[in-house]
Write a protein that holds these residues in place. Sequence first.
Motif, PDB file in Angstrom:
ATOM      1  N   PRO A  26      55.103  22.005  34.023  1.00 42.06           N
ATOM      2  CA  PRO A  26      54.350  22.371  35.239  1.00 42.06           C
ATOM      3  C   PRO A  26      53.409  23.541  34.928  1.00 42.06           C
ATOM      4  N   TYR A  27      52.209  23.470  35.471  1.00 40.48           N
ATOM      5  CA  TYR A  27      51.200  24.521  35.269  1.00 40.48           C
ATOM      6  C   TYR A  27      51.076  25.285  36.585  1.00 40.48           C
ATOM      7  N   TYR A  28      51.683  26.476  36.601  1.00 37.03           N
ATOM      8  CA  TYR A  28      51.774  27.227  37.855  1.00 37.03           C
ATOM      9  C   TYR A  28      50.501  28.020  38.144  1.00 37.03           C
ATOM     10  N   LEU A  29      50.302  28.339  39.416  1.00 35.48           N
ATOM     11  CA  LEU A  29      49.076  28.977  39.882  1.00 35.48           C
ATOM     12  C   LEU A  29      49.343  30.417  40.319  1.00 35.48           C
ATOM     13  N   SER A  30      48.332  31.259  40.141  1.00 35.43           N
ATOM     14  CA  SER A  30      48.439  32.679  40.469  1.00 35.43           C
ATOM     15  C   SER A  30      48.079  32.907  41.942  1.00 35.43           C
ATOM     16  N   PRO A  31      48.290  34.136  42.458  1.00 38.26           N
ATOM     17  CA  PRO A  31      47.862  34.421  43.827  1.00 38.26           C
ATOM     18  C   PRO A  31      46.380  34.146  44.060  1.00 38.26           C
ATOM     19  N   TRP A  32      45.533  34.517  43.089  1.00 41.00           N
ATOM     20  CA  TRP A  32      44.099  34.263  43.228  1.00 41.00           C
ATOM     21  C   TRP A  32      43.813  32.760  43.349  1.00 41.00           C
ATOM     22  N   ASP A  33      44.573  31.945  42.637  1.00 41.50           N
ATOM     23  CA  ASP A  33      44.397  30.488  42.686  1.00 41.50           C
ATOM     24  C   ASP A  33      44.868  29.919  44.023  1.00 41.50           C
ATOM     25  N   LEU A  34      46.084  30.296  44.401  1.00 37.42           N
ATOM     26  CA  LEU A  34      46.701  29.728  45.605  1.00 37.42           C
ATOM     27  C   LEU A  34      45.917  30.090  46.871  1.00 37.42           C
ATOM     28  N   ALA A  35      45.307  31.258  46.885  1.00 35.89           N
ATOM     29  CA  ALA A  35      44.528  31.671  48.060  1.00 35.89           C
ATOM     30  C   ALA A  35      43.346  30.745  48.311  1.00 35.89           C
ATOM     31  N   MET A  36      42.977  29.937  47.311  1.00 35.02           N
ATOM     32  CA  MET A  36      41.796  29.065  47.403  1.00 35.02           C
ATOM     33  C   MET A  36      42.108  27.662  47.933  1.00 35.02           C
ATOM     34  N   LEU A  37      43.340  27.379  48.305  1.00 36.80           N
ATOM     35  CA  LEU A  37      43.726  25.994  48.604  1.00 36.80           C
ATOM     36  C   LEU A  37      42.949  25.360  49.755  1.00 36.80           C
ATOM     37  N   SER A  38      42.422  26.172  50.680  1.00 37.36           N
ATOM     38  CA  SER A  38      41.670  25.602  51.801  1.00 37.36           C
ATOM     39  C   SER A  38      40.159  25.786  51.639  1.00 37.36           C
ATOM     40  N   SER A  39      39.746  26.178  50.425  1.00 35.74           N
ATOM     41  CA  SER A  39      38.315  26.305  50.128  1.00 35.74           C
ATOM     42  C   SER A  39      37.808  25.015  49.485  1.00 35.74           C
ATOM     43  N   HIS A  40      36.517  24.969  49.220  1.00 34.87           N
ATOM     44  CA  HIS A  40      35.900  23.786  48.616  1.00 34.87           C
ATOM     45  C   HIS A  40      35.972  23.827  47.088  1.00 34.87           C
ATOM     46  N   ASN A 348      33.915  51.565  41.943  1.00 33.46           N
ATOM     47  CA  ASN A 348      35.235  52.013  42.414  1.00 33.46           C
ATOM     48  C   ASN A 348      36.260  50.889  42.496  1.00 33.46           C
ATOM     49  N   HIS A 349      35.808  49.645  42.188  1.00 32.61           N
ATOM     50  CA  HIS A 349      36.747  48.518  42.211  1.00 32.61           C
ATOM     51  C   HIS A 349      37.521  48.519  40.895  1.00 32.61           C
ATOM     52  N   SER A 350      38.638  49.171  40.893  1.00 32.54           N
ATOM     53  CA  SER A 350      39.407  49.465  39.683  1.00 32.54           C
ATOM     54  C   SER A 350      40.628  48.554  39.567  1.00 32.54           C
ATOM     55  N   ASP A 351      41.378  48.780  38.503  1.00 29.97           N
ATOM     56  CA  ASP A 351      42.668  48.108  38.316  1.00 29.97           C
ATOM     57  C   ASP A 351      43.554  48.323  39.546  1.00 29.97           C
ATOM     58  N   GLU A 352      43.564  49.535  40.055  1.00 27.59           N
ATOM     59  CA  GLU A 352      44.393  49.847  41.221  1.00 27.59           C
ATOM     60  C   GLU A 352      43.972  49.028  42.438  1.00 27.59           C
ATOM     61  N   LYS A 353      42.669  48.915  42.661  1.00 22.37           N
ATOM     62  CA  LYS A 353      42.185  48.153  43.824  1.00 22.37           C
ATOM     63  C   LYS A 353      42.530  46.663  43.678  1.00 22.37           C
ATOM     64  N   ALA A 354      42.357  46.138  42.471  1.00 20.40           N
ATOM     65  CA  ALA A 354      42.675  44.727  42.240  1.00 20.40           C
ATOM     66  C   ALA A 354      44.169  44.472  42.458  1.00 20.40           C
ATOM     67  N   ARG A 355      45.003  45.370  42.000  1.00 23.41           N
ATOM     68  CA  ARG A 355      46.450  45.202  42.154  1.00 23.41           C
ATOM     69  C   ARG A 355      46.894  45.424  43.595  1.00 23.41           C
ATOM     70  N   ASP A 356      46.176  46.280  44.326  1.00 26.23           N
ATOM     71  CA  ASP A 356      46.489  46.466  45.748  1.00 26.23           C
ATOM     72  C   ASP A 356      46.351  45.143  46.498  1.00 26.23           C
ATOM     73  N   PHE A 357      45.282  44.419  46.180  1.00 25.33           N
ATOM     74  CA  PHE A 357      45.074  43.105  46.802  1.00 25.33           C
ATOM     75  C   PHE A 357      46.226  42.167  46.457  1.00 25.33           C
ATOM     76  N   LEU A 358      46.584  42.124  45.186  1.00 30.57           N
ATOM     77  CA  LEU A 358      47.654  41.227  44.744  1.00 30.57           C
ATOM     78  C   LEU A 358      48.993  41.594  45.378  1.00 30.57           C
ATOM     79  N   ASN A 359      49.291  42.888  45.447  1.00 31.97           N
ATOM     80  CA  ASN A 359      50.561  43.321  46.045  1.00 31.97           C
ATOM     81  C   ASN A 359      50.618  42.970  47.524  1.00 31.97           C
ATOM     82  N   PHE A 360      49.475  43.117  48.206  1.00 32.54           N
ATOM     83  CA  PHE A 360      49.410  42.746  49.621  1.00 32.54           C
ATOM     84  C   PHE A 360      49.656  41.249  49.778  1.00 32.54           C
ATOM     85  N   TRP A 361      49.032  40.450  48.890  1.00 33.54           N
ATOM     86  CA  TRP A 361      49.195  38.984  48.964  1.00 33.54           C
ATOM     87  C   TRP A 361      50.643  38.593  48.682  1.00 33.54           C
TER      88      TRP A 361
END
Length: 455
Positions: A26-40, A348-361
């Motif tokens: 099985p090829y699993y998907l990341s949060p960034w991938d799964l968030a796209m399921l209702s997009s085109h 200002n879009h840093s590692d911390e900001k990117a991880r904040d999004f992921l942690n929230f998701w």
Amino acid sequence: MNPTTVKHITACFLKPKHIVDEAKQPYYLSPWDLAMLSSHYIQKGLLFAKPPQTENQQGFKIMDFLEDLKQSLSLTLVHFYPLAGRLATSKSENPPSYVVFVDCNNSPGARFTYATVDLTTSDVLSPTYVPLVVQSFFDHDRALNHDGHTKSLLTIQVTELTDGIFVGCSINHSIADGSSFWHFFNMWSEIFQGKGDDVSISRPPVLNRWFPDGHGPALSLPFTHHDQFLNPFEAPLLKERMFHFSSESIARLKAKANAEFNTNKISSFQSLSALVWRCITRARNLPHDQVTCCRLATNNRSRLNPPLSPDYFGNSIQALRAGVATAGEVLEQNLGWAAWQLHQAVVNHSDEKARDFLNFWLKSPFIYQIGKLFDPHTVIMGSSPRFNKYGNEFGLGKALALRSGYAHKFSGKASAYPGHEGGGSIELEICLSPDEMTALESDQEFMDVVSPSPC
């Protein structure tokens, strides 16, 4: 042109030339991938001039060309094997679990179709606005990424025009972002140019999905049925136009933005994005106190610490809410001020900001809804002029132009492509309501920067 329809001739499915062991899992998907399921799906393609026939009808033959494309695509899929799979969902009630992943075993493969249309390249390129028929040059029209349970995750549609060839590529956006889309396209072209059975490529994709520490690879969504998160999006009536900006025009715009804010840090793309934000805001004739937003599609690969490989295959993007201001502020301040707002958000879009999004998701998983993500006061700058788009030739020489399908189009969407002549030139594909487009075309600040198209 309205009655002109694309005639579909053949269709088939292609699997990788050979199967690697990893493809059996099985090829699993990341949060960034799964968030796209209702997009085109991502839908981009290149228009080429058809090579002329010689007097004895030797030279270019469409059927030979199609076979070469299929052969090279099958070889390319050895490296990009998830694109030959299908989405699958594993559910359980105790404990509750809802996991979407890619099944590379139970799939007929990627789809390859051949179609014809009674049009010339001029019919596609000459009109002021992109003809609607171009949307028919792509498979998966209006499909959501979740449809990858029953539809191919990748389709190549080759549409033969009277004097041209359009190679349209549709890739499931839950599997790949723009960087990965063009990475695949570049490697397919590289293998095609190599002519043969050699599957070695200069930039093998990094297929191992990245997950924050302590999470993955199987991520469960808080749903029991896909109806709970799928929301089809129907675009309103839009006009779509390509605007060309020469390298000289871009350089002048960058110099102006930096001079107005007394800095040298604002980039060319930030300057152009600020111009689009200002001029579309003016074209919309918004109330002075209406809050507006400029979003930038931002690549997270280099921002993580440690960074992901540039060849990481998958989604690693966010629609960064870069500029937020009232319409009055955007228009009363100068270009440099608007560009500085975007610059500050990007740096200002840093590692911390990117991880904040992921942690929230991860605490509260969600699926993007296109209709809710972009309001009527938003401008979004998508794609990138940095991607290698015109380097894909497939034995036909340099493409005449790049065009996109129906996907992700709404008023205020601008997609940036490299200009045909290179050298830092940029082509912007802008979608607006008819009234807003007319206003933008009459905007002196905007049109003073637009250059004559070289095509």
